[in-house]
Design a protein around this motif. Structure first.
Motif, PDB file in Angstrom:
ATOM      1  N   GLY A 112      24.969 -23.629 -12.791  1.00 56.34           N
ATOM      2  CA  GLY A 112      24.656 -22.288 -13.270  1.00 56.34           C
ATOM      3  C   GLY A 112      24.578 -22.266 -14.783  1.00 56.34           C
ATOM      4  O   GLY A 112      24.170 -21.282 -15.383  1.00 56.34           O
ATOM      5  N   THR A 113      24.962 -23.380 -15.407  1.00 62.17           N
ATOM      6  CA  THR A 113      24.998 -23.472 -16.868  1.00 62.17           C
ATOM      7  C   THR A 113      24.392 -24.798 -17.309  1.00 62.17           C
ATOM      8  O   THR A 113      25.123 -25.758 -17.561  1.00 62.17           O
ATOM      9  CB  THR A 113      26.464 -23.401 -17.366  1.00 62.17           C
ATOM     10  N   ARG A 169      15.308 -21.193 -11.242  1.00 60.98           N
ATOM     11  CA  ARG A 169      16.355 -20.224 -11.561  1.00 60.98           C
ATOM     12  C   ARG A 169      16.326 -19.093 -10.543  1.00 60.98           C
ATOM     13  O   ARG A 169      15.276 -18.538 -10.257  1.00 60.98           O
ATOM     14  CB  ARG A 169      16.145 -19.658 -12.962  1.00 60.98           C
ATOM     15  N   HIS A 170      17.491 -18.783  -9.981  1.00 63.12           N
ATOM     16  CA  HIS A 170      17.624 -17.692  -9.023  1.00 63.12           C
ATOM     17  C   HIS A 170      18.702 -16.743  -9.502  1.00 63.12           C
ATOM     18  O   HIS A 170      19.691 -17.163 -10.083  1.00 63.12           O
ATOM     19  CB  HIS A 170      18.014 -18.234  -7.643  1.00 63.12           C
ATOM     20  N   SER A 171      18.518 -15.484  -9.199  1.00 69.40           N
ATOM     21  CA  SER A 171      19.563 -14.508  -9.511  1.00 69.40           C
ATOM     22  C   SER A 171      20.513 -14.409  -8.322  1.00 69.40           C
ATOM     23  O   SER A 171      20.187 -14.827  -7.213  1.00 69.40           O
ATOM     24  CB  SER A 171      18.955 -13.135  -9.808  1.00 69.40           C
ATOM     25  N   GLU A 172      21.676 -13.852  -8.539  1.00 65.82           N
ATOM     26  CA  GLU A 172      22.649 -13.714  -7.466  1.00 65.82           C
ATOM     27  C   GLU A 172      22.155 -12.769  -6.361  1.00 65.82           C
ATOM     28  O   GLU A 172      22.587 -12.856  -5.226  1.00 65.82           O
ATOM     29  CB  GLU A 172      23.978 -13.214  -8.011  1.00 65.82           C
ATOM     30  N   GLU A 173      21.246 -11.860  -6.737  1.00 61.11           N
ATOM     31  CA  GLU A 173      20.739 -10.904  -5.768  1.00 61.11           C
ATOM     32  C   GLU A 173      19.758 -11.528  -4.765  1.00 61.11           C
ATOM     33  O   GLU A 173      19.508 -10.991  -3.707  1.00 61.11           O
ATOM     34  CB  GLU A 173      20.026  -9.736  -6.471  1.00 61.11           C
ATOM     35  N   GLN A 174      19.186 -12.664  -5.142  1.00 56.84           N
ATOM     36  CA  GLN A 174      18.233 -13.308  -4.240  1.00 56.84           C
ATOM     37  C   GLN A 174      18.963 -13.963  -3.089  1.00 56.84           C
ATOM     38  O   GLN A 174      19.948 -14.667  -3.261  1.00 56.84           O
ATOM     39  CB  GLN A 174      17.412 -14.362  -4.990  1.00 56.84           C
ATOM     40  N   ASN A 175      18.444 -13.752  -1.894  1.00 56.08           N
ATOM     41  CA  ASN A 175      19.021 -14.371  -0.711  1.00 56.08           C
ATOM     42  C   ASN A 175      18.112 -15.507  -0.303  1.00 56.08           C
ATOM     43  O   ASN A 175      16.987 -15.296   0.117  1.00 56.08           O
ATOM     44  CB  ASN A 175      19.134 -13.346   0.426  1.00 56.08           C
TER      45      ASN A 175
END
Length: 176
Positions: A112-113, A169-175
């Motif tokens: 994530g980093t 890159r994915h956001s936490e909201e993406q399933n």
């Protein structure tokens, strides 16, 4: 598939496999588990802690000895390897050494980093992934590290171009 993750994340990998791929068999090796190359090769996924991998060559009382485990791991060819928290890859000489001894086809760096403290974090991942040109120390220093340190705008464009081709890159909201 071989997953290398910090010991604290091994249970999360197990839970994700059980939730999203319950038909897959797996084994987790993070402390004193004993496994032969046949047992390892018979699993769809092998989860091993970074700690255990980094302690290769050392023995501790009560376990099979991480040197023995490394012998067993070297006997197996892995189709893919996931290095979780891969931005730490530049710091552990033992991890790098152990990774170089494994037989594998495809490499994936998961984090994530990507850049935690410095560009050295990113270079460790690029080296692990064996990105052509960029994994060469002389090229990295001359074309990325030094110009970036000098605030050269061109170096930033080269870095952005490289990252756009190798990072998802994915956001936490993406399933997924």
């Amino acid at each position: 598939t071989l997953v290398i993750a910090p010991m604290t994340l091994c249970p999360q990998w197990q839970a994700e496999i059980e939730r999203f791929a319950p038909w897959m068999s797996f084994i987790t090796l993070h402390n004193d588990e004993k496994a032969t190359s046949a047992e390892i090769a018979s699993k769809d996924i092998v989860i091993i802690s970074t700690f255990l991998l980094s302690s290769s060559g050392r023995r501790s009382a009560g376990n099979m000895g991480s040197s023995q485990l490394m012998k067993e791991l070297r006997r197996v060819h892995f189709h893919r390897i996931f290095l979780d928290e891969s931005h730490y890859n530049n710091t552990g000489g033992r991890v790098k050494s152990a990774l170089s001894q494994l037989s594998l086809t495809h490499r994936y760096a998961v984090t994530g980093t990507p850049v935690g403290h410095s560009l050295a974090d990113l270079y460790g991942q690029v080296r692990f992934l064996r990105v052509p040109q960029f994994c060469r120390p002389d090229f990295w220093k001359q074309c990325i590290e030094t110009p970036y340190s000098d605030h050269d705008y061109y170096a930033l464009n080269v870095l952005r171009s490289m990252l756009s081709r190798m990072v998802i890159r994915h956001s936490e909201e993406q399933n997924l």
